[in-house]
Design a protein around this motif. Structure first.
Motif, PDB file in Angstrom:
ATOM      1  N   VAL A 239       0.837  -1.207   0.000  1.00 18.81           N
ATOM      2  CA  VAL A 239       0.000   0.000   0.000  1.00 18.81           C
ATOM      3  C   VAL A 239       0.870   1.253   0.000  1.00 18.81           C
ATOM      4  O   VAL A 239       0.615   2.206  -0.751  1.00 18.81           O
ATOM      5  CB  VAL A 239      -0.965  -0.016   1.207  1.00 18.81           C
ATOM      6  N   LEU A 240       1.917   1.269   0.827  1.00 13.71           N
ATOM      7  CA  LEU A 240       2.809   2.427   0.869  1.00 13.71           C
ATOM      8  C   LEU A 240       3.546   2.611  -0.453  1.00 13.71           C
ATOM      9  O   LEU A 240       3.783   3.750  -0.886  1.00 13.71           O
ATOM     10  CB  LEU A 240       3.809   2.290   2.012  1.00 13.71           C
ATOM     11  N   GLY A 241       3.907   1.532  -1.115  1.00 13.70           N
ATOM     12  CA  GLY A 241       4.579   1.631  -2.407  1.00 13.70           C
ATOM     13  C   GLY A 241       3.689   2.221  -3.482  1.00 13.70           C
ATOM     14  O   GLY A 241       4.125   3.048  -4.288  1.00 13.70           O
ATOM     15  N   VAL A 242       2.431   1.823  -3.506  1.00 17.33           N
ATOM     16  CA  VAL A 242       1.496   2.372  -4.485  1.00 17.33           C
ATOM     17  C   VAL A 242       1.240   3.853  -4.192  1.00 17.33           C
ATOM     18  O   VAL A 242       1.183   4.683  -5.112  1.00 17.33           O
ATOM     19  CB  VAL A 242       0.184   1.556  -4.488  1.00 17.33           C
ATOM     20  N   MET A 243       1.114   4.200  -2.905  1.00 23.07           N
ATOM     21  CA  MET A 243       0.941   5.607  -2.547  1.00 23.07           C
ATOM     22  C   MET A 243       2.171   6.429  -2.921  1.00 23.07           C
ATOM     23  O   MET A 243       2.054   7.581  -3.350  1.00 23.07           O
ATOM     24  CB  MET A 243       0.655   5.738  -1.055  1.00 23.07           C
ATOM     25  N   ALA A 244       3.360   5.842  -2.797  1.00 22.14           N
ATOM     26  CA  ALA A 244       4.592   6.551  -3.144  1.00 22.14           C
ATOM     27  C   ALA A 244       4.678   6.805  -4.642  1.00 22.14           C
ATOM     28  O   ALA A 244       5.187   7.842  -5.060  1.00 22.14           O
ATOM     29  CB  ALA A 244       5.795   5.754  -2.671  1.00 22.14           C
ATOM     30  N   LEU A 245       4.197   5.883  -5.448  1.00 22.55           N
ATOM     31  CA  LEU A 245       4.216   6.101  -6.896  1.00 22.55           C
ATOM     32  C   LEU A 245       3.354   7.292  -7.283  1.00 22.55           C
ATOM     33  O   LEU A 245       3.675   8.027  -8.206  1.00 22.55           O
ATOM     34  CB  LEU A 245       3.725   4.859  -7.632  1.00 22.55           C
ATOM     35  N   GLN A 246       2.264   7.492  -6.578  1.00 18.47           N
ATOM     36  CA  GLN A 246       1.368   8.592  -6.901  1.00 18.47           C
ATOM     37  C   GLN A 246       1.861   9.920  -6.349  1.00 18.47           C
ATOM     38  O   GLN A 246       1.732  10.950  -6.996  1.00 18.47           O
ATOM     39  CB  GLN A 246      -0.027   8.310  -6.360  1.00 18.47           C
ATOM     40  N   ARG A 247       2.449   9.915  -5.166  1.00 17.30           N
ATOM     41  CA  ARG A 247       2.792  11.165  -4.486  1.00 17.30           C
ATOM     42  C   ARG A 247       4.251  11.582  -4.626  1.00 17.30           C
ATOM     43  O   ARG A 247       4.560  12.747  -4.451  1.00 17.30           O
ATOM     44  CB  ARG A 247       2.471  11.046  -2.999  1.00 17.30           C
ATOM     45  N   GLU A 248       5.138  10.661  -4.892  1.00 20.83           N
ATOM     46  CA  GLU A 248       6.573  10.955  -4.904  1.00 20.83           C
ATOM     47  C   GLU A 248       7.198  10.494  -6.217  1.00 20.83           C
ATOM     48  O   GLU A 248       7.839   9.455  -6.273  1.00 20.83           O
ATOM     49  CB  GLU A 248       7.254  10.250  -3.724  1.00 20.83           C
ATOM     50  N   PRO A 249       7.052  11.258  -7.266  1.00 17.18           N
ATOM     51  CA  PRO A 249       7.614  10.804  -8.550  1.00 17.18           C
ATOM     52  C   PRO A 249       9.134  10.812  -8.579  1.00 17.18           C
ATOM     53  O   PRO A 249       9.733  10.097  -9.367  1.00 17.18           O
ATOM     54  CB  PRO A 249       7.046  11.811  -9.551  1.00 17.18           C
TER      55      PRO A 249
END
Length: 109
Positions: free
Chosen positions: A59-69
């Motif tokens: 979940v954190l990895g998917v959120m990181a893809l969206q928020r932290e390019p």
């Protein structure tokens, strides 16, 4: 007595930009989600049987893809590690259930 109004920053002569004026503050890059996903991916190698560590890392990895390019590589590695360990946990759990159900008739002999 002077009639000039004080300015907040002195101007450089001849309209040049003031080299001593404070510039814009550098923005700190946020990499928290991608680092957390990568760390949980590495931890899930040891603690994959908990099922919650790989799910949280995924979940954190998917959120990181969206928020932290800017930290995409760490997020992708976190997703890969957590996904592999989650799939392994699910397969081992299903295998244990099938083996347990297959051996159930022999438990009462």
């Amino acid at each position: 007595m002077t009639t000039a109004t004080p300015t907040s920053q002195p101007q450089a002569p001849f309209g040049e930009p003031n080299p001593y004026a404070p510039g814009a503050a550098p923005t700190a890059e946020s990499r928290g989600f991608s680092i957390a996903s990568l760390v949980l991916g590495l931890v899930s190698i040891v603690a994959s049987s908990t099922f919650f560590v790989p799910v949280a890392g995924l979940v954190l990895g998917v959120m990181a893809l969206q928020r932290e390019p800017q930290s995409r590589t760490m997020a992708i590695w976190g997703i890969v590690l957590n996904g592999v360990m989650l799939a392994g946990t699910v397969l081992v759990t299903i295998g244990a259930l099938v083996f347990g159900l297959a051996m159930l008739p022999f438990a009462f002999l």
